[in-house]
Design a protein around this motif. Structure first.
Motif, PDB file in Angstrom:
ATOM      1  N   VAL A 318       0.848  -1.190   0.000  1.00 11.27           N
ATOM      2  CA  VAL A 318       0.000   0.000   0.000  1.00 11.27           C
ATOM      3  C   VAL A 318       0.882   1.237   0.000  1.00 11.27           C
ATOM      4  O   VAL A 318       1.772   1.379   0.841  1.00 11.27           O
ATOM      5  CB  VAL A 318      -0.932   0.030   1.227  1.00 11.27           C
ATOM      6  CG1 VAL A 318      -1.728   1.335   1.260  1.00 11.27           C
ATOM      7  CG2 VAL A 318      -1.886  -1.157   1.211  1.00 11.27           C
ATOM      8  N   ILE A 319       0.642   2.122  -0.954  1.00 10.05           N
ATOM      9  CA  ILE A 319       1.278   3.442  -0.957  1.00 10.05           C
ATOM     10  C   ILE A 319       0.269   4.416  -0.355  1.00 10.05           C
ATOM     11  O   ILE A 319      -0.813   4.610  -0.915  1.00 10.05           O
ATOM     12  CB  ILE A 319       1.680   3.859  -2.377  1.00 10.05           C
ATOM     13  CG1 ILE A 319       2.785   2.941  -2.905  1.00 10.05           C
ATOM     14  CG2 ILE A 319       2.139   5.323  -2.404  1.00 10.05           C
ATOM     15  CD1 ILE A 319       3.214   3.212  -4.330  1.00 10.05           C
ATOM     16  N   ASP A 320       0.611   4.998   0.772  1.00 14.95           N
ATOM     17  CA  ASP A 320      -0.349   5.835   1.513  1.00 14.95           C
ATOM     18  C   ASP A 320      -0.277   7.278   1.018  1.00 14.95           C
ATOM     19  O   ASP A 320       0.226   8.169   1.703  1.00 14.95           O
ATOM     20  CB  ASP A 320      -0.075   5.746   3.005  1.00 14.95           C
ATOM     21  CG  ASP A 320      -1.286   6.169   3.837  1.00 14.95           C
ATOM     22  OD1 ASP A 320      -2.228   6.747   3.258  1.00 14.95           O
ATOM     23  OD2 ASP A 320      -1.291   5.920   5.045  1.00 14.95           O
ATOM     24  N   LEU A 321      -0.809   7.505  -0.170  1.00 11.89           N
ATOM     25  CA  LEU A 321      -0.815   8.853  -0.744  1.00 11.89           C
ATOM     26  C   LEU A 321      -1.723   9.785   0.039  1.00 11.89           C
ATOM     27  O   LEU A 321      -1.504  11.001   0.049  1.00 11.89           O
ATOM     28  CB  LEU A 321      -1.243   8.787  -2.209  1.00 11.89           C
ATOM     29  CG  LEU A 321      -1.093  10.062  -3.034  1.00 11.89           C
ATOM     30  CD1 LEU A 321       0.362  10.523  -3.069  1.00 11.89           C
ATOM     31  CD2 LEU A 321      -1.620   9.861  -4.445  1.00 11.89           C
ATOM     32  N   ASN A 322      -2.725   9.235   0.707  1.00 12.43           N
ATOM     33  CA  ASN A 322      -3.598  10.065   1.527  1.00 12.43           C
ATOM     34  C   ASN A 322      -2.803  10.754   2.636  1.00 12.43           C
ATOM     35  O   ASN A 322      -2.875  11.976   2.797  1.00 12.43           O
ATOM     36  CB  ASN A 322      -4.724   9.217   2.115  1.00 12.43           C
ATOM     37  CG  ASN A 322      -5.688  10.027   2.963  1.00 12.43           C
ATOM     38  OD1 ASN A 322      -5.577  10.062   4.187  1.00 12.43           O
ATOM     39  ND2 ASN A 322      -6.620  10.698   2.313  1.00 12.43           N
ATOM     40  N   ALA A 323      -2.021   9.979   3.368  1.00 11.48           N
ATOM     41  CA  ALA A 323      -1.216  10.557   4.443  1.00 11.48           C
ATOM     42  C   ALA A 323      -0.163  11.505   3.894  1.00 11.48           C
ATOM     43  O   ALA A 323       0.079  12.590   4.450  1.00 11.48           O
ATOM     44  CB  ALA A 323      -0.557   9.440   5.251  1.00 11.48           C
ATOM     45  N   ASP A 324       0.471  11.122   2.769  1.00 14.36           N
ATOM     46  CA  ASP A 324       1.520  11.966   2.210  1.00 14.36           C
ATOM     47  C   ASP A 324       0.960  13.260   1.633  1.00 14.36           C
ATOM     48  O   ASP A 324       1.612  14.311   1.682  1.00 14.36           O
ATOM     49  CB  ASP A 324       2.287  11.208   1.130  1.00 14.36           C
ATOM     50  CG  ASP A 324       3.208  10.140   1.722  1.00 14.36           C
ATOM     51  OD1 ASP A 324       3.330  10.081   2.959  1.00 14.36           O
ATOM     52  OD2 ASP A 324       3.792   9.366   0.946  1.00 14.36           O
ATOM     53  N   SER A 325      -0.242  13.214   1.068  1.00 11.68           N
ATOM     54  CA  SER A 325      -0.838  14.443   0.538  1.00 11.68           C
ATOM     55  C   SER A 325      -1.142  15.431   1.658  1.00 11.68           C
ATOM     56  O   SER A 325      -1.000  16.645   1.481  1.00 11.68           O
ATOM     57  CB  SER A 325      -2.107  14.128  -0.258  1.00 11.68           C
ATOM     58  OG  SER A 325      -3.145  13.639   0.577  1.00 11.68           O
ATOM     59  N   ILE A 326      -1.552  14.921   2.810  1.00 13.38           N
ATOM     60  CA  ILE A 326      -1.803  15.802   3.958  1.00 13.38           C
ATOM     61  C   ILE A 326      -0.505  16.463   4.404  1.00 13.38           C
ATOM     62  O   ILE A 326      -0.467  17.682   4.689  1.00 13.38           O
ATOM     63  CB  ILE A 326      -2.454  15.009   5.108  1.00 13.38           C
ATOM     64  CG1 ILE A 326      -3.869  14.571   4.704  1.00 13.38           C
ATOM     65  CG2 ILE A 326      -2.496  15.842   6.386  1.00 13.38           C
ATOM     66  CD1 ILE A 326      -4.538  13.639   5.692  1.00 13.38           C
ATOM     67  N   LEU A 327       0.579  15.684   4.458  1.00 13.21           N
ATOM     68  CA  LEU A 327       1.883  16.272   4.791  1.00 13.21           C
ATOM     69  C   LEU A 327       2.245  17.381   3.804  1.00 13.21           C
ATOM     70  O   LEU A 327       2.739  18.448   4.195  1.00 13.21           O
ATOM     71  CB  LEU A 327       2.965  15.190   4.774  1.00 13.21           C
ATOM     72  CG  LEU A 327       2.954  14.150   5.889  1.00 13.21           C
ATOM     73  CD1 LEU A 327       4.014  13.088   5.606  1.00 13.21           C
ATOM     74  CD2 LEU A 327       3.204  14.811   7.239  1.00 13.21           C
ATOM     75  N   PHE A 328       1.994  17.136   2.537  1.00 13.15           N
ATOM     76  CA  PHE A 328       2.299  18.088   1.469  1.00 13.15           C
ATOM     77  C   PHE A 328       1.512  19.379   1.636  1.00 13.15           C
ATOM     78  O   PHE A 328       2.082  20.479   1.664  1.00 13.15           O
ATOM     79  CB  PHE A 328       2.000  17.402   0.134  1.00 13.15           C
ATOM     80  CG  PHE A 328       2.031  18.281  -1.079  1.00 13.15           C
ATOM     81  CD1 PHE A 328       2.929  19.339  -1.210  1.00 13.15           C
ATOM     82  CD2 PHE A 328       1.158  18.029  -2.139  1.00 13.15           C
ATOM     83  CE1 PHE A 328       2.952  20.128  -2.353  1.00 13.15           C
ATOM     84  CE2 PHE A 328       1.165  18.811  -3.276  1.00 13.15           C
ATOM     85  CZ  PHE A 328       2.061  19.871  -3.385  1.00 13.15           C
TER      86      PHE A 328
END
Length: 411
Positions: A318-328
Motif C-alpha cells: 500500500v502506498i499511503d498517498l492520503n497521508a503523504d498528501s496531507i503532509l504536502f
C-alpha cells in the motif's frame, strides 16, 4: 479541447487492430539534419494516416498498433542553445526541460504505451462488449486513437530526430479516477500523467484511469476488461479509488467502505494475480479542506483505512498517498496550498501541474522503497519528502497547448 476525427471509436479501433506489427520508424524533424535511413518531415506535413503533424503543430504523430514503444530522440542544435520538454499522448510527461548548449547533441529514451478501445468480442450469447465504453471527452483523444503522439514544447525546442520501435517491457497499469488520469487539457493535471518522467525506460505506464470513475463503473464500462486483456505476467497495476465510491448520492456506483468497497478491491486483486500481475493499492489524496486550527480536515471517511486493511489482509503493498498528501498540503500552509490545485486553487480536489508533479514524485519515492518496484525508478533521483516539497513559486513546467475551463468530472 479534443481533436475531431472522422471515424467512430469502434472503427478507429478496427483500423488500429488491422495494422501489422510496427517496424522501427526513423524521422528527421529538424531542417538542418540529414540521415539516410530516416524520413524527413517538413513542418507543414500534416498527419496523413501514416505520420505527420496534427492541426496544432506542437503535436507530431506516427500511426502504430496498440502496444509499448521505445522512443529515442536526439535533441540539440549546432548554432543555438535548446530547451525541450516532451509529453506523449494526453500530456504524459516524458522529458522535462532538457537543455543543450550550442553544438551539443544529446540522446534520450522513454517508453510510451499506445492503446485503442477495442476488446475481443465475446462469444455469441455471452455478456460483455467489443469496446471500452468511453466518455464523450475521451472520443478522439490522443489516449484512445490509432497513433503515437508526441507534444513538443519548451522555451527553445530542439527536437532533431525521433525513432519509434515496438518493445517488450513490463507495463505499469494505473486504475483510478480524476486524481490519477491523464487530464487532456491545462490547467488540470493528475499524478498519473507526471509519473513517467520519474521512471527508468524499463517500464511503460498505461494510464487507464478516468475522471468520475469508481470501482463499480470501471467494471461496467469494461475498463478493467481492457486492462486484464492487455496484461501479462510480470506487469504491475496500481489501484486508487475512493473519491467517487464514497458518494451515497451516486446510488449506482456507491460502495460502502466497510463492505462492498473492500470486496471490490479484493476482486480486482484476485483478477490481476490470476494473470501474474502484481497489484499495488494506493490511498486517495485528500481534498484541500482545513480545520479551524490549520490542519487538513479528512473528507474521505473510512476509505483510506479500508485500503490499508485490505492491503494487510491480502499481503498487497500500500502506498499511503492520503497521508503523504496531507503532509504536502500542511507543509505549504493554508495560503500557499491553493498553488497546487486546479482552477487557481478554486478547485479543492484536482491538482495543477505543480501539485500533480509533487504527488507523482512522492509515488516514485514510495516505489523505490518496494522491492518489486525499486528497479523501475530512475537511479538519479535524490531523496524526496512530501513534508518538504519544492516551493511552488519556483516550479516550472512547459504548459501544454490545449486548455479547458471545464472541471474534471467527479469533483
Amino acid at each position: 479541447m479534443r481533436r475531431l476525427i472522422a471515424v467512430t471509436v469502434l472503427g478507429m479501433a478496427n483500423i488500429a487492430a488491422a495494422q501489422p506489427p510496427s517496424p522501427v520508424r526513423h524521422f528527421v524533424l529538424a531542417a538542418n539534419v540529414r540521415e539516410a535511413d530516416a524520413v524527413a518531415v517538413a513542418r507543414d506535413h500534416r498527419f496523413d494516416h501514416n505520420y505527420g503533424y496534427e492541426a496544432d503543430p506542437h503535436f507530431f504523430s506516427v500511426a502504430v498498433s496498440p502496444g509499448n514503444y521505445e522512443v529515442t530522440v536526439t535533441l540539440g542544435d549546432p548554432k543555438r542553445a535548446t530547451d525541450t520538454t516532451i509529453k506523449a499522448e494526453n500530456r504524459r510527461l516524458m522529458l522535462d526541460a532538457i537543455r543543450t548548449r550550442p553544438g551539443q547533441i544529446v540522446t534520450r529514451r522513454f517508453l510510451v504505451n499506445v492503446r485503442d478501445p477495442q476488446l475481443t468480442a465475446p462469444p455469441a450469447n455471452a455478456p460483455g462488449g467489443s469496446a471500452v465504453r468511453l466518455k464523450p471527452r475521451e472520443v478522439g483523444s490522443f489516449n484512445w486513437d490509432d497513433r503515437l503522439t508526441l507534444e513538443i514544447l519548451g522555451t527553445a525546442p530542439g527536437l532533431r530526430t525521433v525513432s519509434i520501435a515496438p518493445v517488450e517491457v513490463p507495463t505499469l497499469f494505473l486504475l483510478g479516477d480524476s486524481t490519477v488520469t491523464d487530464q487532456p487539457a491545462e490547467p488540470a493535471a493528475s499524478w498519473g500523467q507526471m509519473l513517467p518522467v520519474f521512471l527508468a525506460p524499463t517500464v511503460a505506464v498505461a494510464n487507464h484511469a478516468e475522471s468520475g470513475e469508481t470501482l463499480k463503473s470501471f467494471l461496467t464500462e469494461l475498463r478493467l476488461d481492457k486492462v486484464l486483456a492487455s496484461a501479462k505476467p510480470g506487469d504491475i497495476a496500481m489501484i486508487q479509488f475512493g473519491h467517487n465510491d464514497q458518494k451515497v448520492q451516486w446510488p449506482q456506483t456507491y460502495a460502502d467502505a466497510a463492505t462492498t468497497y473492500r470486496d471490490y478491491l479484493r476482486t480486482y486483486i484476485a483478477e490481476l494475480r490470476r494473470r501474474g500481475v502484481t497489484p499495488i493499492l494506493i490511498t486517495s489524496p485528500e481534498r484541500r479542506q482545513w480545520t479551524a486550527d490549520g490542519h487538513i480536515r479528512p473528507t474521505l471517511g473510512d476509505y483510506p483505512a479500508a485500503v490499508r486493511a485490505v492491503g494487510a489482509e491480502e499481503h498487497v503493498p500500500v502506498i499511503d498517498l492520503n497521508a503523504d498528501s496531507i503532509l504536502f498540503y500542511e507543509a505549504l500552509g493554508k495560503d500557499h496550498a491553493p498553488l497546487a490545485f486546479n482552477d487557481n486553487g478554486r478547485d479543492v480536489t484536482h491538482h495543477d501541474n505543480y501539485g500533480a508533479w509533487v504527488l507523482a514524485r512522492d509515488i516514485a519515492e514510495r516505489m523505490r522503497a518496494l522491492p518489486s518496484l525499486a528497479r523501475f525508478v530512475r537511479s538519479d533521483l535524490s531523496p524526496f519528502d512530501p513534508g518538504q516539497p519544492p516551493a511552488p513559486e519556483n516550479f516550472r513546467l512547459a504548459a501544454s497547448t490545449m486548455h479547458s475551463s471545464e472541471r474534471p468530472a467527479g469533483n
